[in-house]
Motif scaffolding. Sequence first.
Motif, PDB file in Angstrom:
ATOM      1  N   GLU A   1      21.335  70.210  58.389  1.00  0.00           N
ATOM      2  CA  GLU A   1      22.396  70.179  59.384  1.00  0.00           C
ATOM      3  C   GLU A   1      21.993  69.308  60.586  1.00  0.00           C
ATOM      4  N   ARG A   2      20.745  69.436  61.013  1.00  0.00           N
ATOM      5  CA  ARG A   2      20.258  68.629  62.141  1.00  0.00           C
ATOM      6  C   ARG A   2      20.228  67.151  61.757  1.00  0.00           C
ATOM      7  N   ARG A   3      19.817  66.868  60.526  1.00  0.00           N
ATOM      8  CA  ARG A   3      19.781  65.471  60.073  1.00  0.00           C
ATOM      9  C   ARG A   3      21.185  64.870  60.080  1.00  0.00           C
ATOM     10  N   ARG A   4      22.166  65.618  59.579  1.00  0.00           N
ATOM     11  CA  ARG A   4      23.538  65.108  59.582  1.00  0.00           C
ATOM     12  C   ARG A   4      23.997  64.844  61.014  1.00  0.00           C
ATOM     13  N   HIS A   5      23.755  65.778  61.903  1.00  0.00           N
ATOM     14  CA  HIS A   5      24.096  65.606  63.310  1.00  0.00           C
ATOM     15  C   HIS A   5      23.442  64.341  63.868  1.00  0.00           C
ATOM     16  N   ASP A   6      22.161  64.142  63.591  1.00  0.00           N
ATOM     17  CA  ASP A   6      21.430  62.978  64.084  1.00  0.00           C
ATOM     18  C   ASP A   6      21.981  61.679  63.500  1.00  0.00           C
ATOM     19  N   VAL A   7      22.336  61.684  62.219  1.00  0.00           N
ATOM     20  CA  VAL A   7      22.918  60.492  61.586  1.00  0.00           C
ATOM     21  C   VAL A   7      24.230  60.127  62.267  1.00  0.00           C
TER      22      VAL A   7
ATOM     23  N   ALA B   1      18.525  60.397  55.054  1.00  0.00           N
ATOM     24  CA  ALA B   1      17.883  60.305  56.368  1.00  0.00           C
ATOM     25  C   ALA B   1      16.551  61.040  56.324  1.00  0.00           C
ATOM     26  N   TRP B   2      15.535  60.406  56.940  1.00  0.00           N
ATOM     27  CA  TRP B   2      14.234  61.059  57.037  1.00  0.00           C
ATOM     28  C   TRP B   2      13.404  60.456  58.159  1.00  0.00           C
ATOM     29  N   HIS B   3      12.541  61.306  58.728  1.00  0.00           N
ATOM     30  CA  HIS B   3      11.517  60.924  59.715  1.00  0.00           C
ATOM     31  C   HIS B   3      10.174  61.076  59.014  1.00  0.00           C
ATOM     32  N   GLY B   4       9.624  60.043  58.469  1.00  0.00           N
ATOM     33  CA  GLY B   4       8.309  60.123  57.854  1.00  0.00           C
ATOM     34  C   GLY B   4       8.320  60.848  56.513  1.00  0.00           C
ATOM     35  N   THR B   5       7.179  60.853  55.877  1.00  0.00           N
ATOM     36  CA  THR B   5       7.065  61.382  54.515  1.00  0.00           C
ATOM     37  C   THR B   5       7.337  62.880  54.423  1.00  0.00           C
ATOM     38  N   HIS B   6       7.083  63.627  55.491  1.00  0.00           N
ATOM     39  CA  HIS B   6       7.304  65.077  55.432  1.00  0.00           C
ATOM     40  C   HIS B   6       8.788  65.432  55.340  1.00  0.00           C
ATOM     41  N   GLU B   7       9.677  64.462  55.541  1.00  0.00           N
ATOM     42  CA  GLU B   7      11.105  64.724  55.418  1.00  0.00           C
ATOM     43  C   GLU B   7      11.722  64.078  54.178  1.00  0.00           C
ATOM     44  N   LEU B   8      10.901  63.580  53.268  1.00  0.00           N
ATOM     45  CA  LEU B   8      11.469  62.984  52.056  1.00  0.00           C
ATOM     46  C   LEU B   8      12.243  64.021  51.242  1.00  0.00           C
ATOM     47  N   ARG B   9      11.722  65.205  51.140  1.00  0.00           N
ATOM     48  CA  ARG B   9      12.461  66.277  50.480  1.00  0.00           C
ATOM     49  C   ARG B   9      13.673  66.628  51.333  1.00  0.00           C
ATOM     50  N   GLY B  10      14.820  66.690  50.732  1.00  0.00           N
ATOM     51  CA  GLY B  10      16.041  67.026  51.459  1.00  0.00           C
ATOM     52  C   GLY B  10      16.694  65.853  52.166  1.00  0.00           C
ATOM     53  N   ARG B  11      16.272  64.636  51.841  1.00  0.00           N
ATOM     54  CA  ARG B  11      16.806  63.465  52.550  1.00  0.00           C
ATOM     55  C   ARG B  11      18.230  63.097  52.147  1.00  0.00           C
ATOM     56  N   GLN B  12      18.680  63.571  50.983  1.00  0.00           N
ATOM     57  CA  GLN B  12      20.025  63.220  50.490  1.00  0.00           C
ATOM     58  C   GLN B  12      21.052  64.105  51.188  1.00  0.00           C
ATOM     59  N   LEU B  13      21.824  63.506  52.119  1.00  0.00           N
ATOM     60  CA  LEU B  13      22.791  64.266  52.910  1.00  0.00           C
ATOM     61  C   LEU B  13      24.216  64.137  52.396  1.00  0.00           C
ATOM     62  N   MET B  14      24.501  63.059  51.661  1.00  0.00           N
ATOM     63  CA  MET B  14      25.832  62.849  51.104  1.00  0.00           C
ATOM     64  C   MET B  14      25.675  62.322  49.693  1.00  0.00           C
TER      65      MET B  14
ATOM     66  N   ASP C   1      28.353  61.186  46.321  1.00  0.00           N
ATOM     67  CA  ASP C   1      29.723  60.983  45.842  1.00  0.00           C
ATOM     68  C   ASP C   1      30.758  61.110  46.958  1.00  0.00           C
ATOM     69  N   GLY C   2      30.386  60.677  48.155  1.00  0.00           N
ATOM     70  CA  GLY C   2      31.303  60.680  49.280  1.00  0.00           C
ATOM     71  C   GLY C   2      31.507  62.021  49.964  1.00  0.00           C
ATOM     72  N   VAL C   3      30.709  63.021  49.576  1.00  0.00           N
ATOM     73  CA  VAL C   3      30.847  64.371  50.155  1.00  0.00           C
ATOM     74  C   VAL C   3      29.538  64.761  50.827  1.00  0.00           C
ATOM     75  N   TRP C   4      29.650  65.186  52.088  1.00  0.00           N
ATOM     76  CA  TRP C   4      28.453  65.659  52.779  1.00  0.00           C
ATOM     77  C   TRP C   4      27.911  66.890  52.059  1.00  0.00           C
ATOM     78  N   ALA C   5      26.624  66.905  51.813  1.00  0.00           N
ATOM     79  CA  ALA C   5      25.979  68.050  51.161  1.00  0.00           C
ATOM     80  C   ALA C   5      25.753  69.181  52.160  1.00  0.00           C
ATOM     81  N   VAL C   6      25.841  68.869  53.438  1.00  0.00           N
ATOM     82  CA  VAL C   6      25.618  69.872  54.507  1.00  0.00           C
ATOM     83  C   VAL C   6      26.781  69.849  55.474  1.00  0.00           C
TER      84      VAL C   6
END
Length: 151
Positions: free
Chosen positions: A11-17, A131-144, A146-151
Motif C-alpha cells: 500500500e505504501r509503495r502504491r502511494h509512493d508511486v 516499485a522497489w527501494h533496493g534488493t530488500h524490496e524485490l519481493r512484492g515489487r509487482q503492484l499492478m 493486467d491493468g489492475v492494482w494488486a493493492v
Amino acid sequence: MKITNPARSPERRRHDVLARLERETDVWVATADDDGLPCLVPLWFVWHADAVWLSTRITNPTGRNLRDGGRARLALGDTQDVVLLDGEVTVFAPADVPEAAGALRAKTGWDPGGDGPSYAFFRIRPYAVQAWHGTHELRGRQLMRDGVWAV
C-alpha cells in the motif's frame, strides 16, 4: 550499501508511486522498432486520468516506435528507488486531447502543439507497475498486473 530500513508495504509503495507520478517531470521512455532496435530517451510527462501522457515528434525514432509498436516501458528514479511501468500506447493529435495537453503545459510550461505539426501526444495506460527501494524490496515489487492494482 547496508540496508537499514524495512521494506515498504504494498500500500505504501502504491502511494509512493502515485505521488512520484504527480511530482516528477521526467520519465525514461524505452521502445523498440520492428527489428528490435532499442531506443531509450528521457521525456517530460504528466500523469493525467490514470495514464502517463507525453509528447514527441511522430517523425523521430521514439515517436515512430510508440505509434507502430503500441507499447512502452517507462522508468522513474535511479537504481535505489525504481518505478517501472509497462503500458499500451495510443496516439493523439494535440488538438484532440486538450485536457492532457493543458495538464502537460501546466506542469512543464511547454506546449508541443505550438512547436509544429510533427508533434503528437501519446497516452500510455499502464498494465504493469513495479516499485522497489533496493534488493530488500524485490519481493512484492509487482503492484499492478493486467491493468489492475494488486493493492
